[in-house]
Design an enzyme around this catalytic site. Structure first.
Site, PDB file in Angstrom:
ATOM      1  N   SER A 126      41.008  -3.741  -3.491  1.00 26.22           N
ATOM      2  CA  SER A 126      39.986  -2.964  -3.095  1.00 26.22           C
ATOM      3  C   SER A 126      39.174  -3.523  -1.892  1.00 26.22           C
ATOM      4  CB  SER A 126      38.965  -3.342  -4.323  1.00 26.22           C
ATOM      5  OG  SER A 126      37.554  -2.816  -4.078  1.00 26.22           O
ATOM      6  N   TYR A 150      34.690  -9.572 -10.605  1.00 22.59           N
ATOM      7  CA  TYR A 150      35.624  -8.555 -10.189  1.00 22.59           C
ATOM      8  C   TYR A 150      36.247  -8.613  -8.970  1.00 22.59           C
ATOM      9  CZ  TYR A 150      37.149  -3.787  -8.995  1.00 22.59           C
ATOM     10  OH  TYR A 150      38.035  -2.785  -8.360  1.00 22.59           O
ATOM     11  N   LYS A 154      40.534  -9.336  -7.742  1.00 26.97           N
ATOM     12  CA  LYS A 154      41.286  -8.701  -6.843  1.00 26.97           C
ATOM     13  C   LYS A 154      41.961  -9.688  -5.849  1.00 26.97           C
ATOM     14  CE  LYS A 154      41.108  -4.901  -8.722  1.00 26.97           C
ATOM     15  NZ  LYS A 154      42.110  -4.192  -9.485  1.00 26.97           N
TER      16      LYS A 154
HETATM   17  P1  NAD Z   1      39.933   3.537 -14.740  1.00 23.73           P
HETATM   18  O1  NAD Z   1      39.049   2.723 -15.466  1.00 23.73           O
HETATM   19  O2  NAD Z   1      39.824   5.044 -14.450  1.00 23.73           O
HETATM   20  O3  NAD Z   1      41.801   3.339 -14.928  1.00 23.73           O
HETATM   21  C1  NAD Z   1      42.043   2.212 -15.459  1.00 23.73           C
HETATM   22  C2  NAD Z   1      43.162   2.471 -16.571  1.00 23.73           C
HETATM   23  O4  NAD Z   1      43.624   1.168 -16.933  1.00 23.73           O
HETATM   24  C3  NAD Z   1      42.158   3.303 -17.646  1.00 23.73           C
HETATM   25  O5  NAD Z   1      42.916   4.325 -18.009  1.00 23.73           O
HETATM   26  C4  NAD Z   1      42.072   2.189 -18.855  1.00 23.73           C
HETATM   27  O6  NAD Z   1      42.226   2.965 -20.119  1.00 23.73           O
HETATM   28  C5  NAD Z   1      43.393   1.423 -18.602  1.00 23.73           C
HETATM   29  N1  NAD Z   1      43.358   0.050 -19.003  1.00 23.73           N
HETATM   30  C6  NAD Z   1      42.554  -1.004 -18.761  1.00 23.73           C
HETATM   31  N2  NAD Z   1      42.615  -2.079 -19.473  1.00 23.73           N
HETATM   32  C7  NAD Z   1      44.081  -1.997 -19.971  1.00 23.73           C
HETATM   33  C8  NAD Z   1      44.744  -2.872 -20.624  1.00 23.73           C
HETATM   34  N3  NAD Z   1      44.398  -4.006 -20.914  1.00 23.73           N
HETATM   35  N4  NAD Z   1      45.940  -2.368 -20.870  1.00 23.73           N
HETATM   36  C9  NAD Z   1      46.588  -1.214 -20.501  1.00 23.73           C
HETATM   37  N5  NAD Z   1      45.573  -0.009 -19.972  1.00 23.73           N
HETATM   38  C10 NAD Z   1      44.459  -0.620 -19.600  1.00 23.73           C
HETATM   39  O7  NAD Z   1      39.927   2.942 -13.244  1.00 23.73           O
HETATM   40  P2  NAD Z   1      40.316   3.644 -11.708  1.00 23.73           P
HETATM   41  O8  NAD Z   1      39.178   3.795 -10.910  1.00 23.73           O
HETATM   42  O9  NAD Z   1      41.501   4.656 -12.049  1.00 23.73           O
HETATM   43  O10 NAD Z   1      40.915   2.379 -10.988  1.00 23.73           O
HETATM   44  C11 NAD Z   1      42.407   2.027 -11.014  1.00 23.73           C
HETATM   45  C12 NAD Z   1      42.428   0.574 -10.401  1.00 23.73           C
HETATM   46  O11 NAD Z   1      42.018   0.806  -8.931  1.00 23.73           O
HETATM   47  C13 NAD Z   1      41.941  -0.450 -11.182  1.00 23.73           C
HETATM   48  O12 NAD Z   1      42.523  -1.717 -10.932  1.00 23.73           O
HETATM   49  C14 NAD Z   1      40.603  -0.709 -10.114  1.00 23.73           C
HETATM   50  O13 NAD Z   1      40.032  -2.324 -10.080  1.00 23.73           O
HETATM   51  C15 NAD Z   1      40.992  -0.431  -8.689  1.00 23.73           C
HETATM   52  N6  NAD Z   1      40.120   0.287  -7.781  1.00 23.73           N
HETATM   53  C16 NAD Z   1      39.315   1.440  -8.028  1.00 23.73           C
HETATM   54  C17 NAD Z   1      38.274   1.579  -7.381  1.00 23.73           C
HETATM   55  C18 NAD Z   1      37.321   2.841  -7.725  1.00 23.73           C
HETATM   56  O14 NAD Z   1      36.409   2.952  -7.100  1.00 23.73           O
HETATM   57  N7  NAD Z   1      37.624   3.579  -8.559  1.00 23.73           N
HETATM   58  C19 NAD Z   1      38.077   1.123  -5.968  1.00 23.73           C
HETATM   59  C20 NAD Z   1      38.797  -0.100  -5.694  1.00 23.73           C
HETATM   60  C21 NAD Z   1      39.845  -0.359  -6.552  1.00 23.73           C
HETATM   61  C1  UD1 Z   2      30.850  -0.720  -5.604  1.00 27.55           C
HETATM   62  C2  UD1 Z   2      31.043  -1.879  -5.914  1.00 27.55           C
HETATM   63  C3  UD1 Z   2      32.454  -2.365  -5.511  1.00 27.55           C
HETATM   64  C4  UD1 Z   2      33.427  -1.164  -5.823  1.00 27.55           C
HETATM   65  C5  UD1 Z   2      33.142   0.218  -5.715  1.00 27.55           C
HETATM   66  C6  UD1 Z   2      34.005   1.007  -6.142  1.00 27.55           C
HETATM   67  C7  UD1 Z   2      28.739  -3.004  -6.152  1.00 27.55           C
HETATM   68  C8  UD1 Z   2      27.914  -4.017  -5.696  1.00 27.55           C
HETATM   69  N1  UD1 Z   2      30.045  -2.964  -5.509  1.00 27.55           N
HETATM   70  O1  UD1 Z   2      30.863  -0.424  -4.461  1.00 27.55           O
HETATM   71  O2  UD1 Z   2      32.611  -3.569  -5.649  1.00 27.55           O
HETATM   72  O3  UD1 Z   2      34.802  -1.848  -5.136  1.00 27.55           O
HETATM   73  O4  UD1 Z   2      32.113   0.259  -6.446  1.00 27.55           O
HETATM   74  O5  UD1 Z   2      34.044   0.857  -7.461  1.00 27.55           O
HETATM   75  O6  UD1 Z   2      28.775  -2.439  -7.154  1.00 27.55           O
HETATM   76  N2  UD1 Z   2      23.932   4.168  -4.053  1.00 27.55           N
HETATM   77  C9  UD1 Z   2      22.722   4.653  -4.145  1.00 27.55           C
HETATM   78  N3  UD1 Z   2      22.345   5.360  -5.332  1.00 27.55           N
HETATM   79  C10 UD1 Z   2      22.974   4.955  -6.402  1.00 27.55           C
HETATM   80  C11 UD1 Z   2      24.376   4.485  -6.521  1.00 27.55           C
HETATM   81  C12 UD1 Z   2      24.673   4.018  -5.125  1.00 27.55           C
HETATM   82  O7  UD1 Z   2      21.880   4.838  -3.344  1.00 27.55           O
HETATM   83  O8  UD1 Z   2      22.700   5.416  -7.738  1.00 27.55           O
HETATM   84  C13 UD1 Z   2      24.414   3.682  -2.770  1.00 27.55           C
HETATM   85  C14 UD1 Z   2      24.894   2.228  -2.493  1.00 27.55           C
HETATM   86  O9  UD1 Z   2      23.886   1.434  -2.392  1.00 27.55           O
HETATM   87  C15 UD1 Z   2      25.805   2.086  -1.527  1.00 27.55           C
HETATM   88  C16 UD1 Z   2      26.630   3.680  -1.657  1.00 27.55           C
HETATM   89  O10 UD1 Z   2      25.618   4.420  -2.594  1.00 27.55           O
HETATM   90  O11 UD1 Z   2      25.251   2.168  -0.255  1.00 27.55           O
HETATM   91  C17 UD1 Z   2      27.821   3.741  -2.444  1.00 27.55           C
HETATM   92  O12 UD1 Z   2      27.522   2.998  -3.531  1.00 27.55           O
HETATM   93  P1  UD1 Z   2      28.542   2.949  -4.790  1.00 27.55           P
HETATM   94  O13 UD1 Z   2      29.498   4.135  -5.142  1.00 27.55           O
HETATM   95  O14 UD1 Z   2      28.292   1.994  -5.977  1.00 27.55           O
HETATM   96  O15 UD1 Z   2      30.079   2.051  -4.185  1.00 27.55           O
HETATM   97  P2  UD1 Z   2      30.062   0.656  -3.262  1.00 27.55           P
HETATM   98  O16 UD1 Z   2      28.794  -0.206  -3.361  1.00 27.55           O
HETATM   99  O17 UD1 Z   2      30.819   0.812  -2.103  1.00 27.55           O
END
Ligand code: NAD
Ligand code: UD1
Length: 337
Positions: A126, A150, A154
């Protein structure tokens, strides 16, 4: 060449879209998910989209016996490891759960892969590993800065994988640092599905558009950004999914690892996202300016050139398509689909 790929967490938001992209690219996919954050309807939805049966194993990535059985029976060529906990605020309150799932799960998976001689892994990292970056756009060379448990998991995951590759060059790991994934599959059958009140902007805006929440709180308008609100590099989840296919194919064809940002290289402010979602949904989106969210970062934008050079990755979809596909998905869900 067609390969057999294990997706841990493959029933989740990014994993399910990656499943679709891998099947479309001709690969054979096996999902391992414990459904702790996924709906049970997802495997069937995937069948509707791909027209092929979904190979779904329900289990926990922390369970060595489950993993050993998968590697013994499925002839896995490579793994994409999505399974993790991902809520920043929750990680501050329950850090041990995050170390358990995100670090314990990764360690257990790596042991099982090593024992099976499967040493090709794509890891979901991330932009959060950069903490508050000194420069935006942010390059992969920027230093690690943990802001919360978190993000720490990572960073630790990336470091573990670096040491593993140093110890044994037969390992090849693709580390993908996602910026802000948004949007849903064009079919509106899969998408982001937060169970509680969303923390992230796009799903929150979606709920306001649906009328399920009254208004958006804009967390601060006094940042050093063009309109004072936070700027993020939103990337369409279908583009992100394609990035995983490219990463896997690169690992499998070269045996070399890589560390790349996956973003568009273009940032949008909170107010720009609200305006785009208003256009997509044709709904009124009331919002109020509130205090900054503690720990928030003013600007996250990817330097996207390394992914282009190393993987040939380019994004194809912009913010309007992210909002339109999100709106189609949440409207479909609200209609009981
Ligand atoms: P998500 O929660 O939708 O998907 C994660 C999946 O893993 C879920 O289906 C959950 O049921 C499964 N899971 C959790 N713990 C488990 C376990 N112990 N055993 C087996 N399955 C398990 O999340 P996502 O948004 O799809 O994220 C996927 C990956 O990407 C994660 O590693 C997350 O940290 C990373 N990531 C997500 C974002 C984002 O904004 N969505 C941003 C950066 C990184
Ligand atoms: C958040 C996480 C980051 C994670 C990412 C994806 C925090 C501090 N950071 O990032 O670690 O990798 O999600 O899951 O939680 N905002 C509003 N109103 C809202 C929600 C968000 O104004 O109700 C603003 C935030 O201040 C930011 C932008 O929208 O400027 C995006 O926010 P968000 O979607 O939560 O993502 P990140 O802050 O990038």
């Amino acid at each position: 060449m067609a390969s057999r790929i294990l997706l841990t967490g493959g029933a989740g938001y990014i994993g399910s879209h990656t499943h679709v992209a891998l099947v479309a690219a001709g690969h054979d996919v096996v999902i391992l998910d414990n459904f702790s954050n996924a709906r049970r309807a997802v495997p069937e939805r995937l069948e509707q989209i791909t027209g092929k049966p979904t190979k779904m194993i329900e289990g926990d990535v922390r369970d060595p016996a489950t993993l050993a059985a998968i590697f013994k029976t499925q002839a896995i060529d490579a793994v994409v490891h999505f399974a993790a906990l991902k809520a920043v605020g929750e990680s501050m309150a329950r850090p041990l759960d995050y170390f358990d799932v995100n670090i314990g799960g990764l360690t257990t998976l790596l042991h099982a892969m090593e024992a099976a001689g499967c040493r090709r892994l794509v890891f979901s990292s991330s932009a959060t590993v950069y903490g508050v970056p000194d420069e935006a756009p942010t390059a992969e060379t920027a230093p690690f800065r943990a802001m919360n448990p978190y993000g720490q998991t990572k960073i630790m995951g990336e470091q573990m994988l670096g040491w593993l590759q140093a110890a044994n060059p037969e390992w090849a790991v693709g580390i993908l640092r996602y910026f802000n994934p948004a949007g849903a599959h064009g079919s509106a059958l899969i998408g982001e599905d937060p169970r509680d009140i969303p923390n992230n902007l796009m799903p929150f805006v979606a709920k306001v558009a649906l009328g399920e929440l009254p208004r958006i709180s804009v967390f601060g308008n006094d940042y050093d950004t063009p309109d004072g609100t936070g700027v993020r590099d939103y990337i369409h989840v279908e583009d992100l999914a394609r990035g995983h296919v490219l990463s896997l194919e690169k690992l499998l064809s070269t045996g070399q690892g890589h560390v790349v940002n996956l973003g568009t290289g273009r940032g949008y402010s909170v107010l720009e996202v609200i305006a785009a979602y208003r256009r997509a949904s044709n709904r009124d989106l009331p919002h109020v300016i509130t205090d900054r969210r503690p720990g928030d970062v003013p600007i996250y934008v990817a330097r996207a050139d390394r992914a282009a050079e190393v993987l040939g990755f380019q994004t194809e979809k912009g913010l309007d398509e992210m909002c339109a596909s999100s709106w189609k998905w949440v409207s479909n869900m609200a209609g009981g689909a």
